[in-house]
Write a protein that holds these residues in place. Structure first.
Motif, PDB file in Angstrom:
ATOM      1  N   LYS A  45       0.810  -1.223   0.000  1.00  0.00           N
ATOM      2  CA  LYS A  45       0.000   0.000   0.000  1.00  0.00           C
ATOM      3  C   LYS A  45       0.845   1.276   0.000  1.00  0.00           C
ATOM      4  CE  LYS A  45      -3.892  -2.285   0.622  1.00  0.00           C
ATOM      5  NZ  LYS A  45      -4.652  -2.666  -0.523  1.00  0.00           N
ATOM      6  N   ASP A  46       2.173   1.144  -0.022  1.00  0.00           N
ATOM      7  CA  ASP A  46       3.052   2.313   0.020  1.00  0.00           C
ATOM      8  C   ASP A  46       3.080   3.029  -1.323  1.00  0.00           C
ATOM      9  OD1 ASP A  46       3.743   1.725   2.623  1.00  0.00           O
ATOM     10  OD2 ASP A  46       5.614   0.721   2.082  1.00  0.00           O
ATOM     11  N   MET A  47       3.313   4.325  -1.278  1.00  0.00           N
ATOM     12  CA  MET A  47       3.555   5.137  -2.474  1.00  0.00           C
ATOM     13  C   MET A  47       5.054   5.087  -2.754  1.00  0.00           C
ATOM     14  SD  MET A  47       0.834   6.712  -3.705  1.00  0.00           S
ATOM     15  CE  MET A  47       1.497   8.121  -4.575  1.00  0.00           C
ATOM     16  N   ALA A  69       9.583  19.904  -3.863  1.00  0.00           N
ATOM     17  CA  ALA A  69       8.162  20.014  -4.229  1.00  0.00           C
ATOM     18  C   ALA A  69       7.281  19.225  -3.267  1.00  0.00           C
ATOM     19  CB  ALA A  69       7.960  19.527  -5.663  1.00  0.00           C
ATOM     20  N   MET A  70       7.699  18.039  -2.888  1.00  0.00           N
ATOM     21  CA  MET A  70       6.909  17.227  -1.965  1.00  0.00           C
ATOM     22  C   MET A  70       6.828  17.892  -0.600  1.00  0.00           C
ATOM     23  SD  MET A  70       5.571  14.658  -3.538  1.00  0.00           S
ATOM     24  CE  MET A  70       5.024  13.643  -2.170  1.00  0.00           C
ATOM     25  N   GLN A  78       3.363  10.506   2.944  1.00  0.00           N
ATOM     26  CA  GLN A  78       4.449   9.545   3.149  1.00  0.00           C
ATOM     27  C   GLN A  78       4.689   8.788   1.846  1.00  0.00           C
ATOM     28  OE1 GLN A  78       6.166   9.217   6.124  1.00  0.00           O
ATOM     29  NE2 GLN A  78       5.003  11.049   6.650  1.00  0.00           N
ATOM     30  N   TYR A  79       5.944   8.607   1.487  1.00  0.00           N
ATOM     31  CA  TYR A  79       6.292   7.860   0.288  1.00  0.00           C
ATOM     32  C   TYR A  79       7.677   7.259   0.443  1.00  0.00           C
ATOM     33  CZ  TYR A  79       9.006  12.038  -0.881  1.00  0.00           C
ATOM     34  OH  TYR A  79       9.888  13.087  -0.846  1.00  0.00           O
ATOM     35  N   GLN A  80       7.927   6.240  -0.335  1.00  0.00           N
ATOM     36  CA  GLN A  80       9.242   5.612  -0.385  1.00  0.00           C
ATOM     37  C   GLN A  80       9.962   6.155  -1.621  1.00  0.00           C
ATOM     38  OE1 GLN A  80      10.394   3.279   1.888  1.00  0.00           O
ATOM     39  NE2 GLN A  80       8.513   3.706   3.015  1.00  0.00           N
ATOM     40  N   TYR A  81      11.179   6.629  -1.443  1.00  0.00           N
ATOM     41  CA  TYR A  81      11.958   7.159  -2.563  1.00  0.00           C
ATOM     42  C   TYR A  81      13.077   6.186  -2.884  1.00  0.00           C
ATOM     43  CZ  TYR A  81      14.936  10.100  -5.399  1.00  0.00           C
ATOM     44  OH  TYR A  81      15.698  10.582  -6.423  1.00  0.00           O
ATOM     45  N   MET A 117       4.222   5.420  -8.188  1.00  0.00           N
ATOM     46  CA  MET A 117       3.385   4.230  -8.259  1.00  0.00           C
ATOM     47  C   MET A 117       2.889   3.800  -6.888  1.00  0.00           C
ATOM     48  SD  MET A 117       4.376   0.568  -9.978  1.00  0.00           S
ATOM     49  CE  MET A 117       3.934   0.991 -11.651  1.00  0.00           C
ATOM     50  N   LYS A 118       1.693   3.219  -6.903  1.00  0.00           N
ATOM     51  CA  LYS A 118       1.110   2.582  -5.723  1.00  0.00           C
ATOM     52  C   LYS A 118       0.269   1.416  -6.222  1.00  0.00           C
ATOM     53  CE  LYS A 118      -2.120   3.298  -1.942  1.00  0.00           C
ATOM     54  NZ  LYS A 118      -3.106   4.202  -1.363  1.00  0.00           N
ATOM     55  N   GLU A 119       0.445   0.272  -5.609  1.00  0.00           N
ATOM     56  CA  GLU A 119      -0.326  -0.920  -5.940  1.00  0.00           C
ATOM     57  C   GLU A 119      -0.338  -1.196  -7.447  1.00  0.00           C
ATOM     58  OE1 GLU A 119      -3.987  -1.570  -3.535  1.00  0.00           O
ATOM     59  OE2 GLU A 119      -3.547   0.443  -2.811  1.00  0.00           O
ATOM     60  N   SER A 120       0.829  -1.139  -8.061  1.00  0.00           N
ATOM     61  CA  SER A 120       1.034  -1.444  -9.478  1.00  0.00           C
ATOM     62  C   SER A 120       0.375  -0.460 -10.436  1.00  0.00           C
ATOM     63  CB  SER A 120       0.555  -2.871  -9.802  1.00  0.00           C
ATOM     64  OG  SER A 120       1.256  -3.808  -9.026  1.00  0.00           O
ATOM     65  N   GLU A 121      -0.047   0.699  -9.987  1.00  0.00           N
ATOM     66  CA  GLU A 121      -0.643   1.727 -10.837  1.00  0.00           C
ATOM     67  C   GLU A 121       0.161   3.007 -10.692  1.00  0.00           C
ATOM     68  OE1 GLU A 121      -3.352   1.483 -12.882  1.00  0.00           O
ATOM     69  OE2 GLU A 121      -3.565  -0.639 -12.393  1.00  0.00           O
TER      70      GLU A 121
END
Length: 148
Positions: A45-47, A69-70, A78-81, A117-121
């Protein structure tokens, strides 16, 4: 005397070689393309925001634009880079093929190319205004409204 000169030469040569190496990449750790694919696919579920770059391009500048920008536009998100070198070779070939990034960047597109991407989208973005592009597409990806 020869040994001392040889050691001095090797030390200077090592420094010259190290000076040409690009700085280490940032973000989550990965040793092969499958490590990245596991994070991107499935029920995670991570971005993810991943910069795909080539040696010598402006990926450090792009990294800073994304973070700036973020932080400015979406400070609570929250996101993973991560970063992936497009010249990484065989260990990343499956990842490049899955995402359509194998070989040279598609004609007319620049590197870095940045995947959100999140959840393959998600989207692959590129261009000079990448930071704003990421923040504009972030909520679409987060809310599952990709390509709809």
């Amino acid at each position: 005397m020869k040994v001392g000169f040889t050691l001095l030469f090797l030390a200077l040569f090592s420094l010259a070689v190290l000076a040409d190496d690009p700085p280490p990449t940032e973000g989550f750790e990965h040793a092969k393309g499958e490590d990245v694919l596991v994070k991107l696919q499935g029920e995670n579920k991570d971005m993810y925001i991943i910069s795909f770059f080539q040696p010598g391009d402006n990926y450090l500048e792009v990294r800073d634009k994304i973070k700036e920008a973020m932080t400015k536009d979406l400070p609570d998100e929250q996101y993973q880079y991560g970063e992936v070198n497009l010249a990484s070779g065989y260990e990343y070939q499956k990842l490049f093929e899955t995402l359509g990034l194998e070989g040279e960047p598609k004609r007319g597109k620049t590197t870095p190319q940045v995947l959100i991407m999140k959840e393959s989208e998600g989207y692959v973005l590129h261009g000079s205004d990448i930071g704003n592009g990421i923040t504009k597409k972030y909520m679409e990806v987060k809310d599952g409204k990709v390509f709809k």
